[in-house]
Write a protein that holds these residues in place. Structure first.
Motif, PDB file in Angstrom:
ATOM      1  N   GLU A  94      52.805  37.627  41.903  1.00  0.00           N
ATOM      2  CA  GLU A  94      52.023  38.648  42.601  1.00  0.00           C
ATOM      3  C   GLU A  94      50.535  38.347  42.656  1.00  0.00           C
ATOM      4  O   GLU A  94      49.843  38.825  43.565  1.00  0.00           O
ATOM      5  CB  GLU A  94      52.243  40.012  41.928  1.00  0.00           C
ATOM      6  N   HIS A  95      50.025  37.536  41.712  1.00  0.00           N
ATOM      7  CA  HIS A  95      48.570  37.379  41.631  1.00  0.00           C
ATOM      8  C   HIS A  95      48.058  35.939  41.661  1.00  0.00           C
ATOM      9  O   HIS A  95      46.874  35.733  41.965  1.00  0.00           O
ATOM     10  CB  HIS A  95      48.060  38.042  40.344  1.00  0.00           C
ATOM     11  N   TYR A  96      48.890  34.967  41.338  1.00  0.00           N
ATOM     12  CA  TYR A  96      48.379  33.611  41.155  1.00  0.00           C
ATOM     13  C   TYR A  96      48.945  32.607  42.150  1.00  0.00           C
ATOM     14  O   TYR A  96      48.777  31.403  41.970  1.00  0.00           O
ATOM     15  CB  TYR A  96      48.652  33.144  39.713  1.00  0.00           C
ATOM     16  N   MET A  97      49.594  33.087  43.195  1.00  0.00           N
ATOM     17  CA  MET A  97      50.106  32.199  44.230  1.00  0.00           C
ATOM     18  C   MET A  97      49.300  32.421  45.508  1.00  0.00           C
ATOM     19  O   MET A  97      49.250  33.528  46.041  1.00  0.00           O
ATOM     20  CB  MET A  97      51.584  32.480  44.498  1.00  0.00           C
ATOM     21  N   GLU A  98      48.642  31.374  45.974  1.00  0.00           N
ATOM     22  CA  GLU A  98      47.886  31.427  47.217  1.00  0.00           C
ATOM     23  C   GLU A  98      48.370  30.311  48.130  1.00  0.00           C
ATOM     24  O   GLU A  98      48.324  29.136  47.759  1.00  0.00           O
ATOM     25  CB  GLU A  98      46.385  31.286  46.961  1.00  0.00           C
ATOM     26  N   ARG A 101      50.793  28.008  46.624  1.00  0.00           N
ATOM     27  CA  ARG A 101      50.303  27.114  45.579  1.00  0.00           C
ATOM     28  C   ARG A 101      49.799  27.948  44.406  1.00  0.00           C
ATOM     29  O   ARG A 101      49.113  28.948  44.578  1.00  0.00           O
ATOM     30  CB  ARG A 101      49.179  26.211  46.108  1.00  0.00           C
ATOM     31  N   TYR A 102      50.149  27.486  43.219  1.00  0.00           N
ATOM     32  CA  TYR A 102      49.768  28.199  42.007  1.00  0.00           C
ATOM     33  C   TYR A 102      48.305  27.976  41.685  1.00  0.00           C
ATOM     34  O   TYR A 102      47.807  26.845  41.682  1.00  0.00           O
ATOM     35  CB  TYR A 102      50.637  27.717  40.834  1.00  0.00           C
ATOM     36  N   GLN A 103      47.590  29.073  41.432  1.00  0.00           N
ATOM     37  CA  GLN A 103      46.190  29.028  41.023  1.00  0.00           C
ATOM     38  C   GLN A 103      46.111  29.489  39.570  1.00  0.00           C
ATOM     39  O   GLN A 103      46.514  30.609  39.253  1.00  0.00           O
ATOM     40  CB  GLN A 103      45.341  29.942  41.908  1.00  0.00           C
ATOM     41  N   LYS A 104      45.593  28.661  38.705  1.00  0.00           N
ATOM     42  CA  LYS A 104      45.563  28.995  37.286  1.00  0.00           C
ATOM     43  C   LYS A 104      44.662  30.197  37.006  1.00  0.00           C
ATOM     44  O   LYS A 104      44.984  31.058  36.177  1.00  0.00           O
ATOM     45  CB  LYS A 104      45.092  27.796  36.462  1.00  0.00           C
ATOM     46  N   THR A 105      43.544  30.264  37.684  1.00  0.00           N
ATOM     47  CA  THR A 105      42.575  31.334  37.443  1.00  0.00           C
ATOM     48  C   THR A 105      42.128  31.929  38.765  1.00  0.00           C
ATOM     49  O   THR A 105      41.861  31.203  39.726  1.00  0.00           O
ATOM     50  CB  THR A 105      41.350  30.792  36.679  1.00  0.00           C
ATOM     51  N   ILE A 106      42.063  33.244  38.791  1.00  0.00           N
ATOM     52  CA  ILE A 106      41.558  33.971  39.952  1.00  0.00           C
ATOM     53  C   ILE A 106      40.287  34.690  39.523  1.00  0.00           C
ATOM     54  O   ILE A 106      40.254  35.366  38.484  1.00  0.00           O
ATOM     55  CB  ILE A 106      42.591  34.998  40.477  1.00  0.00           C
ATOM     56  N   ALA A 107      39.253  34.553  40.307  1.00  0.00           N
ATOM     57  CA  ALA A 107      37.963  35.145  39.952  1.00  0.00           C
ATOM     58  C   ALA A 107      38.093  36.654  39.717  1.00  0.00           C
ATOM     59  O   ALA A 107      38.722  37.367  40.509  1.00  0.00           O
ATOM     60  CB  ALA A 107      36.947  34.879  41.060  1.00  0.00           C
ATOM     61  N   ASP A 108      37.525  37.110  38.631  1.00  0.00           N
ATOM     62  CA  ASP A 108      37.468  38.536  38.260  1.00  0.00           C
ATOM     63  C   ASP A 108      38.829  39.159  37.965  1.00  0.00           C
ATOM     64  O   ASP A 108      38.928  40.382  37.838  1.00  0.00           O
ATOM     65  CB  ASP A 108      36.769  39.361  39.349  1.00  0.00           C
ATOM     66  N   LEU A 109      39.866  38.350  37.858  1.00  0.00           N
ATOM     67  CA  LEU A 109      41.185  38.882  37.500  1.00  0.00           C
ATOM     68  C   LEU A 109      41.467  38.540  36.039  1.00  0.00           C
ATOM     69  O   LEU A 109      41.750  37.392  35.693  1.00  0.00           O
ATOM     70  CB  LEU A 109      42.273  38.302  38.399  1.00  0.00           C
ATOM     71  N   LYS A 110      41.372  39.536  35.195  1.00  0.00           N
ATOM     72  CA  LYS A 110      41.567  39.347  33.772  1.00  0.00           C
ATOM     73  C   LYS A 110      42.449  40.473  33.250  1.00  0.00           C
ATOM     74  O   LYS A 110      42.673  41.474  33.950  1.00  0.00           O
ATOM     75  CB  LYS A 110      40.218  39.316  33.047  1.00  0.00           C
ATOM     76  N   TRP A 111      42.939  40.332  32.013  1.00  0.00           N
ATOM     77  CA  TRP A 111      43.965  41.254  31.519  1.00  0.00           C
ATOM     78  C   TRP A 111      43.663  41.700  30.095  1.00  0.00           C
ATOM     79  O   TRP A 111      43.059  40.960  29.309  1.00  0.00           O
ATOM     80  CB  TRP A 111      45.348  40.573  31.561  1.00  0.00           C
ATOM     81  N   ILE A 112      44.109  42.901  29.792  1.00  0.00           N
ATOM     82  CA  ILE A 112      43.982  43.442  28.445  1.00  0.00           C
ATOM     83  C   ILE A 112      45.373  43.851  27.968  1.00  0.00           C
ATOM     84  O   ILE A 112      46.116  44.505  28.695  1.00  0.00           O
ATOM     85  CB  ILE A 112      42.983  44.624  28.410  1.00  0.00           C
ATOM     86  N   LEU A 113      45.736  43.418  26.781  1.00  0.00           N
ATOM     87  CA  LEU A 113      47.057  43.686  26.203  1.00  0.00           C
ATOM     88  C   LEU A 113      46.910  44.708  25.081  1.00  0.00           C
ATOM     89  O   LEU A 113      46.116  44.512  24.153  1.00  0.00           O
ATOM     90  CB  LEU A 113      47.662  42.389  25.660  1.00  0.00           C
ATOM     91  N   LYS A 114      47.667  45.813  25.174  1.00  0.00           N
ATOM     92  CA  LYS A 114      47.562  46.882  24.180  1.00  0.00           C
ATOM     93  C   LYS A 114      48.940  47.211  23.615  1.00  0.00           C
ATOM     94  O   LYS A 114      49.893  47.375  24.380  1.00  0.00           O
ATOM     95  CB  LYS A 114      46.995  48.157  24.814  1.00  0.00           C
ATOM     96  N   PRO A 115      49.058  47.334  22.302  1.00  0.00           N
ATOM     97  CA  PRO A 115      50.302  47.863  21.727  1.00  0.00           C
ATOM     98  C   PRO A 115      50.485  49.310  22.168  1.00  0.00           C
ATOM     99  O   PRO A 115      49.535  50.088  22.167  1.00  0.00           O
ATOM    100  CB  PRO A 115      50.085  47.758  20.218  1.00  0.00           C
TER     101      PRO A 115
END
Length: 352
Positions: A94-98, A101-115
């Motif tokens: 959904e976010h890293y295929m352009e 083609r696979y893009q390892k990093t997308i500008a300003d797209l970051k994630w937070i993991l919470k229990p």
């Protein structure tokens, strides 16, 4: 005839009970070890934990949001030990295929993991891309169980160049609807906001008072000190109203009137972005509040708030006094919170 002034709490360790008991004692009440002689007890403070967890547990709140109000929370994925491979594959697609083609990093797209079931900033992790998430989930030392992966808001509004979040309390009742306090507070990071170095310093990006068991040295200010809070507050009211209405679709009898009058406190956490949009981050059942002496917000917020809780909720239950609700917004009336026919239809549908 003087009204009975006796209360009983099994334990006063929880912040809500600590503050209510402290102020009742200041007003000449007596604490009893016998619940039967009390006119206010623990049972007046808890609605239905089984349903309330749909707000408190982050994965259940995320599912509720995805179904009924997906535009009010950051994009969130529910992940656990069984489905993490599928979830990460979905995120990649959904976010890293352009252009295939696979893009390892997308500008300003970051994630937070919470229990999902921990608070106080415990075990919160930040990731620059999905590859870092894969590395984390491959580790044998990671925390297991239900989590949420939430899109990190990379354009937060700032105070003095620092990131901040809001906490405002709501009161749910089974007799007079839903109330939202007109003031709250903001937690402001101790460090200037920047994404240039990734997430090396979590204290830039996470504004919890306690982070991984340590004080994070944030600054707290009352929300009324923010010039734009009246506008922000209206968005918050809309979000809380929508959240409660959505929960009642799931559990129509949650706020069903009973002989015993009950209210419960919830802390709603929000963030404002640079476009002026308010985001719901999470909800805390029986939210924490400072129990130590001389908190800097005591005079401007906490003393008034806890006395309002007594005057508008505790005493009307215990002594049938008339509440004024002057410092609360009455978001939903009782007629909006329970319908006999909706409750009946839900029970019939469940048995089909």
């Amino acid at each position: 005839m003087e009204k009975k002034k006796v209360f009983h709490f099994f334990s006063s360790r929880m912040a809500t009970k600590f503050h209510i008991s402290r102020r009742l004692l200041e007003r000449g009440w007596r604490e009893s070890t016998n619940a039967n002689e009390a006119v206010f007890t623990d049972q007046n403070l808890t609605l239905n934990d089984e349903i309330s967890t749909h707000l408190e547990y982050k994965h259940l709140l995320a599912r509720l949001s995805a179904k009924y109000f997906p535009d009010k929370m950051p994009l969130t994925y529910c992940v656990n030990d069984q489905n993490f491979e599928q979830v990460l594959a979905k995120m990649t697609y959904e976010h890293y295929m352009e252009n295939n083609r696979y893009q390892k990093t997308i500008a300003d797209l970051k994630w937070i993991l919470k229990p999902s079931m921990l608070n106080n900033g415990d075990q919160i992790k930040l990731f620059n891309n999905v590859e870092e998430l894969r590395t984390h989930f491959a580790s044998v030392n990671r925390l297991g169980g239900e989590h949420v992966i939430q899109q990190y808001i990379s354009n937060p509004a700032l105070i003095d160049g620092r990131k901040y979040t809001f906490r405002v309390h709501a009161v749910f009742t089974n007799y007079d609807g839903i109330f939202f306090y007109k003031q709250g507070y903001v937690n402001i990071s101790a460090y200037p906001f920047s994404l240039s170095e990734g997430f090396k310093n979590k204290k830039i990006h996470i504004t919890n008072y306690v982070l991984d068991g340590e004080f994070s040295h944030i600054e707290q200010r009352a929300s009324q000190t923010l010039e734009n809070f009246p506008v922000v507050y209206q968005q918050m009211c809309s979000i809380v109203r929508t959240t409660v209405k959505s929960l009642l679709k799931l559990a129509p009898d949650y706020l069903k009137p009973q002989q015993r009058r009950i209210f419960e406190l919830f802390g709603f956490d929000f963030m404002l972005d640079q476009n002026g949009k308010v985001w719901l981050l999470e909800i805390n059942q029986a939210p924490d509040a400072p129990t130590f002496e001389e908190n800097r917000l005591d005079q401007i917020l906490w003393n008034v708030y806890w006395n309002d809780i007594l005057d508008d909720f505790v005493l009307p239950i215990a002594h049938a006094t008339k509440p004024h609700y002057s410092n609360f917004t009455h978001l939903l009336k009782q007629r909006d919170c329970y319908s006999f026919f909706a409750d009946l239809f839900s029970k019939i549908s469940a048995n089909l």
